[in-house]
Design a protein around this motif. Sequence first.
Motif, PDB file in Angstrom:
ATOM      1  N   LYS A 118       0.825  -1.208   0.000  1.00  0.00           N
ATOM      2  CA  LYS A 118       0.000   0.000   0.000  1.00  0.00           C
ATOM      3  C   LYS A 118       0.861   1.261   0.000  1.00  0.00           C
ATOM      4  N   ARG A 119       1.938   1.231   0.743  1.00  0.00           N
ATOM      5  CA  ARG A 119       2.830   2.398   0.755  1.00  0.00           C
ATOM      6  C   ARG A 119       3.354   2.663  -0.648  1.00  0.00           C
ATOM      7  N   SER A 120       3.741   1.584  -1.366  1.00  0.00           N
ATOM      8  CA  SER A 120       4.229   1.732  -2.724  1.00  0.00           C
ATOM      9  C   SER A 120       3.124   2.224  -3.660  1.00  0.00           C
ATOM     10  N   PHE A 121       1.919   1.676  -3.494  1.00  0.00           N
ATOM     11  CA  PHE A 121       0.789   2.098  -4.323  1.00  0.00           C
ATOM     12  C   PHE A 121       0.486   3.580  -4.117  1.00  0.00           C
ATOM     13  N   ASP A 122       0.486   3.997  -2.841  1.00  0.00           N
ATOM     14  CA  ASP A 122       0.198   5.400  -2.522  1.00  0.00           C
ATOM     15  C   ASP A 122       1.221   6.341  -3.153  1.00  0.00           C
ATOM     16  N   LYS A 123       2.480   5.892  -3.205  1.00  0.00           N
ATOM     17  CA  LYS A 123       3.560   6.762  -3.662  1.00  0.00           C
ATOM     18  C   LYS A 123       3.825   6.644  -5.155  1.00  0.00           C
ATOM     19  N   TYR A 124       3.675   5.429  -5.718  1.00  0.00           N
ATOM     20  CA  TYR A 124       4.071   5.195  -7.111  1.00  0.00           C
ATOM     21  C   TYR A 124       2.934   4.698  -8.002  1.00  0.00           C
ATOM     22  N   GLY A 125       1.811   4.321  -7.413  1.00  0.00           N
ATOM     23  CA  GLY A 125       0.715   3.799  -8.207  1.00  0.00           C
ATOM     24  C   GLY A 125       0.814   2.299  -8.424  1.00  0.00           C
ATOM     25  N   GLY A 127       1.371  -1.528 -10.116  1.00  0.00           N
ATOM     26  CA  GLY A 127       2.462  -2.197 -10.825  1.00  0.00           C
ATOM     27  C   GLY A 127       3.766  -2.290 -10.059  1.00  0.00           C
ATOM     28  N   ARG A 128       3.754  -1.965  -8.769  1.00  0.00           N
ATOM     29  CA  ARG A 128       4.997  -2.008  -7.979  1.00  0.00           C
ATOM     30  C   ARG A 128       4.717  -2.756  -6.671  1.00  0.00           C
ATOM     31  N   GLY A 129       4.428  -4.048  -6.798  1.00  0.00           N
ATOM     32  CA  GLY A 129       4.021  -4.807  -5.617  1.00  0.00           C
ATOM     33  C   GLY A 129       4.848  -6.030  -5.297  1.00  0.00           C
ATOM     34  N   ARG A 130       5.896  -6.318  -6.095  1.00  0.00           N
ATOM     35  CA  ARG A 130       6.687  -7.532  -5.848  1.00  0.00           C
ATOM     36  C   ARG A 130       7.582  -7.365  -4.630  1.00  0.00           C
ATOM     37  N   ILE A 131       7.712  -8.447  -3.870  1.00  0.00           N
ATOM     38  CA  ILE A 131       8.537  -8.458  -2.664  1.00  0.00           C
ATOM     39  C   ILE A 131       9.582  -9.553  -2.781  1.00  0.00           C
ATOM     40  N   ILE A 132      10.825  -9.224  -2.446  1.00  0.00           N
ATOM     41  CA  ILE A 132      11.920 -10.189  -2.485  1.00  0.00           C
ATOM     42  C   ILE A 132      12.102 -10.783  -1.096  1.00  0.00           C
ATOM     43  N   THR A 133      12.069 -12.103  -1.010  1.00  0.00           N
ATOM     44  CA  THR A 133      12.409 -12.813   0.224  1.00  0.00           C
ATOM     45  C   THR A 133      13.628 -13.684  -0.077  1.00  0.00           C
ATOM     46  N   LEU A 134      13.975 -14.578   0.823  1.00  0.00           N
ATOM     47  CA  LEU A 134      15.187 -15.375   0.658  1.00  0.00           C
ATOM     48  C   LEU A 134      14.888 -16.851   0.451  1.00  0.00           C
ATOM     49  N   GLN A 135      15.732 -17.496  -0.312  1.00  0.00           N
ATOM     50  CA  GLN A 135      15.696 -18.951  -0.380  1.00  0.00           C
ATOM     51  C   GLN A 135      15.925 -19.510   1.023  1.00  0.00           C
ATOM     52  N   ASN A 136      15.242 -20.595   1.338  1.00  0.00           N
ATOM     53  CA  ASN A 136      15.350 -21.260   2.630  1.00  0.00           C
ATOM     54  C   ASN A 136      14.607 -20.517   3.741  1.00  0.00           C
ATOM     55  N   CYS A 185       8.608  -3.573  -4.433  1.00  0.00           N
ATOM     56  CA  CYS A 185       8.252  -2.591  -3.399  1.00  0.00           C
ATOM     57  C   CYS A 185       8.911  -2.860  -2.063  1.00  0.00           C
ATOM     58  N   GLY A 186       9.471  -4.057  -1.844  1.00  0.00           N
ATOM     59  CA  GLY A 186      10.039  -4.323  -0.534  1.00  0.00           C
ATOM     60  C   GLY A 186      10.838  -5.604  -0.466  1.00  0.00           C
ATOM     61  N   VAL A 187      11.524  -5.763   0.660  1.00  0.00           N
ATOM     62  CA  VAL A 187      12.315  -6.951   0.962  1.00  0.00           C
ATOM     63  C   VAL A 187      11.906  -7.445   2.350  1.00  0.00           C
ATOM     64  N   LEU A 188      11.714  -8.756   2.484  1.00  0.00           N
ATOM     65  CA  LEU A 188      11.350  -9.368   3.765  1.00  0.00           C
ATOM     66  C   LEU A 188      12.350 -10.475   4.072  1.00  0.00           C
ATOM     67  N   ILE A 189      13.046 -10.372   5.211  1.00  0.00           N
ATOM     68  CA  ILE A 189      14.068 -11.358   5.563  1.00  0.00           C
ATOM     69  C   ILE A 189      13.938 -11.781   7.026  1.00  0.00           C
ATOM     70  N   GLU A 190      14.391 -13.002   7.305  1.00  0.00           N
ATOM     71  CA  GLU A 190      14.641 -13.458   8.676  1.00  0.00           C
ATOM     72  C   GLU A 190      16.133 -13.289   8.950  1.00  0.00           C
ATOM     73  N   GLU A 215      18.450   2.752  -1.291  1.00  0.00           N
ATOM     74  CA  GLU A 215      18.799   3.241  -2.627  1.00  0.00           C
ATOM     75  C   GLU A 215      17.611   3.183  -3.578  1.00  0.00           C
ATOM     76  N   HIS A 216      16.775   2.140  -3.444  1.00  0.00           N
ATOM     77  CA  HIS A 216      15.676   1.929  -4.393  1.00  0.00           C
ATOM     78  C   HIS A 216      14.310   2.235  -3.775  1.00  0.00           C
ATOM     79  N   ASP A 217      14.301   2.824  -2.581  1.00  0.00           N
ATOM     80  CA  ASP A 217      13.061   3.183  -1.893  1.00  0.00           C
ATOM     81  C   ASP A 217      12.140   1.982  -1.716  1.00  0.00           C
ATOM     82  N   LEU A 218      12.699   0.923  -1.150  1.00  0.00           N
ATOM     83  CA  LEU A 218      11.957  -0.301  -0.876  1.00  0.00           C
ATOM     84  C   LEU A 218      11.709  -0.443   0.618  1.00  0.00           C
ATOM     85  N   ALA A 219      10.604  -1.046   0.978  1.00  0.00           N
ATOM     86  CA  ALA A 219      10.334  -1.338   2.388  1.00  0.00           C
ATOM     87  C   ALA A 219      11.313  -2.402   2.880  1.00  0.00           C
TER      88      ALA A 219
END
Length: 394
Positions: A118-125, A127-136, A185-190, A215-219
């Motif tokens: 939602k933060r990305s949608f509010d700011k950029y509209g 098409g910017r909703g993918r989130i990177i997590t980690l293998q394992n 739009c973001g990165v989620l890690i343990e 650098e890329h304005d990601l959560a």
Amino acid sequence: MTKKQVQESYNNYVMNTYKRNDVAIKSGKASRAQGVDGEGYIDFTSGIGVNALGFCDEEWANAIAEQAKLLNHTSNLYYIEPCAQLAEGLSKVTGLGKTFFCNSGAEANEGAIKVARKRSFDKYGKGRGRIITLQNSFHGRTITTLAATGQEVFHNYFFPFTEGFSFAEANNIESMKSLLGDDVCGVLIELVQGEGGVVPLNKDYVQAVKALCREHDLAFMIDEVQTGIGRTGSFFAYEQFDVKPDVVTFAKGIGGGLPLGGFIANEEYSNVLGPSDHGTTFGANPIVCAGAVVVLNRVAKQEFLTEVKHKGEYIKERLLKLPHVKSVSGLGMMIGIELGCKATAAELSQKCHENGLMILTAKAKLRMLPPLTISYAEIDEGLKILEAVLTNAQ
């Protein structure tokens, strides 16, 4: 009921979604449990990291009992004092902003994902909703948090999943860079991959991920469902990595044995969600929050956290002297044990339970998440059982 009667009732009336140990628990106190037939156990599991203060801590139990007699539930349509106390306490301890309370770690991670999108949608509209997590990684068992989980073993049967997730190789910043794009739009890690085998991330890597997000304005989101609430020797594990997230999720230990989860956001992300954007009927239940205030007030003290670190170091030192132990991983009292024998972790766990020690597994490792309040005498007693089991292992 006898153990056999309890097990028969489970087999007849409870869905078989867990491979349960041959143990039926009737009661517990501190780090000891008693079976329905009178057998005793040392607990190295804390209910998979939930019972931060051990079984039935007196102060915690009194707080929830008193609250149960005063007010049990209202929903989030009203202001409730225990919720306000807990949220204020968490903000002061972390230096972050506002908290959303829910019921579990999976629900907490779902909420964090919604905040990032939602933060990305509010700011950029759009098409910017993918989130990177980690293998394992492991982020929960709902359809969306399974989609965010980087382990195919958990994915089978449940397709199609929620779209919008990519998996980078842990501790490889180039791998994460290769997944960046205009739709992220973001990165989620343990910080320690618990279900992935109790594998900590490198500090330099975590700091590089944080810089990439800036650098890329990601959560920049950290899943501390298992590592949080003192488990690693700091209130949140991110403190040991010298980073501060935009959003941190938590659950397990904060409720002290009752279901509670949530996420805390920094100032920018605290106001992303407005009325009707998100909700949960049972979140911030007064009884659960009353107990959580007790947990927070105990665990957040520096002397308590220092003792968790010391106990963790003590356990690791002792473990490395035991037969068949190749290595020990983890932080604080979140410990994974790599084995060098033919017997599997599951087989050794079964033997431990047969001899009075409750212990966990994580992939090929034995896993320990003892109550943070466990005494050194109880640690020694549990390790003595583990030593006997490993000595007789093939």
